[in-house]
Design a protein around this motif. Structure first.
Motif, PDB file in Angstrom:
ATOM      1  N   ARG A  27       0.874  -1.380   0.050  1.00 21.47           N
ATOM      2  CA  ARG A  27       0.129  -0.100  -0.149  1.00 21.47           C
ATOM      3  C   ARG A  27       0.884   1.305  -0.153  1.00 21.47           C
ATOM      4  O   ARG A  27       0.629   2.244  -0.539  1.00 21.47           O
ATOM      5  CB  ARG A  27      -0.786   0.047   1.256  1.00 21.47           C
ATOM      6  CG  ARG A  27      -2.116  -0.857   1.052  1.00 21.47           C
ATOM      7  CD  ARG A  27      -2.929  -0.887   2.393  1.00 21.47           C
ATOM      8  NE  ARG A  27      -4.298  -1.204   2.133  1.00 21.47           N
ATOM      9  CZ  ARG A  27      -5.544  -1.437   3.035  1.00 21.47           C
ATOM     10  NH1 ARG A  27      -4.764  -1.545   4.238  1.00 21.47           N
ATOM     11  NH2 ARG A  27      -6.400  -1.868   2.738  1.00 21.47           N
ATOM     12  N   ARG A  68       0.733   4.237  -2.977  1.00 20.51           N
ATOM     13  CA  ARG A  68       0.478   5.436  -2.604  1.00 20.51           C
ATOM     14  C   ARG A  68       1.661   6.400  -3.243  1.00 20.51           C
ATOM     15  O   ARG A  68       1.476   7.601  -3.880  1.00 20.51           O
ATOM     16  CB  ARG A  68       0.430   5.635  -0.929  1.00 20.51           C
ATOM     17  CG  ARG A  68      -0.998   5.520  -0.480  1.00 20.51           C
ATOM     18  CD  ARG A  68      -1.047   6.017   0.928  1.00 20.51           C
ATOM     19  NE  ARG A  68      -0.116   5.707   1.669  1.00 20.51           N
ATOM     20  CZ  ARG A  68       0.033   4.472   2.636  1.00 20.51           C
ATOM     21  NH1 ARG A  68      -0.854   3.646   2.419  1.00 20.51           N
ATOM     22  NH2 ARG A  68       1.120   4.279   3.435  1.00 20.51           N
ATOM     23  N   ARG A 100       0.873   9.225  -6.110  1.00 23.36           N
ATOM     24  CA  ARG A 100       1.160  10.535  -5.685  1.00 23.36           C
ATOM     25  C   ARG A 100       2.088  11.065  -6.814  1.00 23.36           C
ATOM     26  O   ARG A 100       2.203  12.105  -7.248  1.00 23.36           O
ATOM     27  CB  ARG A 100       1.871  10.836  -4.439  1.00 23.36           C
ATOM     28  CG  ARG A 100       0.613  10.448  -3.463  1.00 23.36           C
ATOM     29  CD  ARG A 100       1.120  11.001  -2.138  1.00 23.36           C
ATOM     30  NE  ARG A 100      -0.170  10.823  -1.251  1.00 23.36           N
ATOM     31  CZ  ARG A 100      -0.136  10.542   0.181  1.00 23.36           C
ATOM     32  NH1 ARG A 100       1.162   9.990   0.694  1.00 23.36           N
ATOM     33  NH2 ARG A 100      -1.013  10.443   0.840  1.00 23.36           N
ATOM     34  N   VAL A 129      -6.228   1.822  -1.369  1.00 24.24           N
ATOM     35  CA  VAL A 129      -4.760   2.440  -0.849  1.00 24.24           C
ATOM     36  C   VAL A 129      -5.259   3.684  -0.140  1.00 24.24           C
ATOM     37  O   VAL A 129      -4.651   4.183   0.776  1.00 24.24           O
ATOM     38  CB  VAL A 129      -3.786   2.481  -2.181  1.00 24.24           C
ATOM     39  CG1 VAL A 129      -2.739   3.372  -1.533  1.00 24.24           C
ATOM     40  CG2 VAL A 129      -3.589   1.181  -2.487  1.00 24.24           C
ATOM     41  N   PHE A 130      -5.884   4.648  -0.847  1.00 20.69           N
ATOM     42  CA  PHE A 130      -6.273   5.986  -0.352  1.00 20.69           C
ATOM     43  C   PHE A 130      -7.964   5.872   0.187  1.00 20.69           C
ATOM     44  O   PHE A 130      -8.578   5.335   0.010  1.00 20.69           O
ATOM     45  CB  PHE A 130      -6.201   7.032  -1.433  1.00 20.69           C
ATOM     46  CG  PHE A 130      -4.895   7.233  -2.306  1.00 20.69           C
ATOM     47  CD1 PHE A 130      -4.073   7.850  -1.589  1.00 20.69           C
ATOM     48  CD2 PHE A 130      -4.596   6.511  -3.300  1.00 20.69           C
ATOM     49  CE1 PHE A 130      -2.731   8.094  -2.148  1.00 20.69           C
ATOM     50  CE2 PHE A 130      -3.304   6.585  -3.957  1.00 20.69           C
ATOM     51  CZ  PHE A 130      -2.337   7.487  -3.242  1.00 20.69           C
ATOM     52  N   ARG A 189      -3.821   7.980   3.429  1.00 22.55           N
ATOM     53  CA  ARG A 189      -4.337   6.346   3.574  1.00 22.55           C
ATOM     54  C   ARG A 189      -5.562   6.171   4.014  1.00 22.55           C
ATOM     55  O   ARG A 189      -6.040   6.733   4.718  1.00 22.55           O
ATOM     56  CB  ARG A 189      -2.888   5.889   4.245  1.00 22.55           C
ATOM     57  CG  ARG A 189      -3.165   6.094   5.730  1.00 22.55           C
ATOM     58  CD  ARG A 189      -1.996   5.247   6.182  1.00 22.55           C
ATOM     59  NE  ARG A 189      -2.383   5.310   7.914  1.00 22.55           N
ATOM     60  CZ  ARG A 189      -1.709   6.015   8.407  1.00 22.55           C
ATOM     61  NH1 ARG A 189      -0.890   7.233   8.430  1.00 22.55           N
ATOM     62  NH2 ARG A 189      -1.875   6.053   9.988  1.00 22.55           N
TER      63      ARG A 189
END
Length: 84
Positions: free
Chosen positions: A25, A29, A33, A60-61, A75
Protein backbone atom coordinates in the motif's frame (compact mmCIF):
# COMPACT_ATOMS: atom_id res chain seq x y z
CA UNK A 1 -16.76 16.26 -15.47
CA UNK A 2 -13.00 15.56 -15.51
CA UNK A 3 -10.89 14.01 -18.26
CA UNK A 4 -10.89 10.74 -16.30
CA UNK A 5 -14.70 10.49 -16.21
CA UNK A 6 -15.43 11.54 -19.78
CA UNK A 7 -13.82 8.47 -21.33
CA UNK A 8 -13.89 4.70 -20.99
CA UNK A 9 -12.14 3.46 -17.86
CA UNK A 10 -9.45 0.78 -17.66
CA UNK A 11 -7.29 -0.69 -14.91
CA UNK A 12 -3.51 -0.81 -15.37
CA UNK A 13 -1.91 -3.60 -13.34
CA UNK A 14 1.69 -3.12 -12.21
CA UNK A 15 3.27 -6.02 -10.33
CA UNK A 16 5.64 -5.01 -7.52
CA UNK A 17 7.57 -6.86 -4.82
CA UNK A 18 6.82 -5.85 -1.22
CA UNK A 19 7.19 -7.22 2.31
CA UNK A 20 3.46 -7.55 2.96
CA UNK A 21 0.26 -5.61 2.40
CA UNK A 22 1.23 -2.46 4.36
CA UNK A 23 4.42 -2.11 2.31
CA UNK A 24 2.51 -2.71 -0.94
CA UNK A 25 0.00 0.00 0.00
CA UNK A 26 2.84 2.40 0.84
CA UNK A 27 4.48 1.76 -2.52
CA UNK A 28 1.15 2.17 -4.35
CA UNK A 29 0.59 5.52 -2.61
CA UNK A 30 4.07 6.67 -3.64
CA UNK A 31 3.51 5.59 -7.24
CA UNK A 32 0.07 7.20 -7.33
CA UNK A 33 1.24 10.49 -5.87
CA UNK A 34 4.19 10.63 -8.26
CA UNK A 35 1.78 10.28 -11.20
CA UNK A 36 -0.98 12.52 -9.79
CA UNK A 37 -0.17 15.20 -12.37
CA UNK A 38 -1.82 12.98 -15.03
CA UNK A 39 -5.48 14.03 -15.40
CA UNK A 40 -6.40 10.50 -16.54
CA UNK A 41 -5.37 8.97 -13.22
CA UNK A 42 -8.17 8.19 -10.77
CA UNK A 43 -5.95 8.26 -7.70
CA UNK A 44 -8.61 7.49 -5.10
CA UNK A 45 -9.53 4.20 -6.71
CA UNK A 46 -6.02 2.76 -6.40
CA UNK A 47 -6.04 -0.77 -4.94
CA UNK A 48 -3.54 -3.56 -4.29
CA UNK A 49 -4.03 -7.32 -4.33
CA UNK A 50 -1.81 -10.37 -4.17
CA UNK A 51 -0.24 -11.43 -7.46
CA UNK A 52 -2.58 -13.75 -9.32
CA UNK A 53 -5.43 -13.01 -6.88
CA UNK A 54 -7.76 -10.22 -7.94
CA UNK A 55 -10.08 -10.59 -4.97
CA UNK A 56 -9.85 -9.08 -2.43
CA UNK A 57 -8.56 -5.76 -3.62
CA UNK A 58 -7.30 -3.52 -0.82
CA UNK A 59 -8.00 0.20 -1.14
CA UNK A 60 -4.94 2.46 -0.83
CA UNK A 61 -6.37 5.98 -0.42
CA UNK A 62 -9.22 7.15 1.85
CA UNK A 63 -10.99 8.82 -1.13
CA UNK A 64 -13.71 10.41 1.08
CA UNK A 65 -15.56 13.21 -0.74
CA UNK A 66 -14.61 16.60 0.66
CA UNK A 67 -16.88 18.90 -1.30
CA UNK A 68 -16.73 20.01 -4.86
CA UNK A 69 -14.69 17.45 -6.76
CA UNK A 70 -12.04 17.10 -4.07
CA UNK A 71 -11.36 13.77 -2.33
CA UNK A 72 -9.11 12.74 0.55
CA UNK A 73 -5.67 11.53 -0.56
CA UNK A 74 -4.51 10.22 2.82
CA UNK A 75 -4.11 6.49 3.42
CA UNK A 76 -7.27 4.44 3.79
CA UNK A 77 -6.90 3.91 7.57
CA UNK A 78 -5.62 7.40 8.51
CA UNK A 79 -6.18 9.10 11.86
CA UNK A 80 -7.50 12.66 12.07
CA UNK A 81 -9.14 14.78 9.40
CA UNK A 82 -9.10 14.26 5.66
CA UNK A 83 -7.04 16.36 3.23
CA UNK A 84 -7.04 16.79 -0.52
Amino acid sequence: MTAATERERFVVHLTVAADGLPAARLLARAIGRSLAFLPELVLGETTVSEEGVTDPQHQVFCDRRLGGRRRCVRRVDHQGGCTS
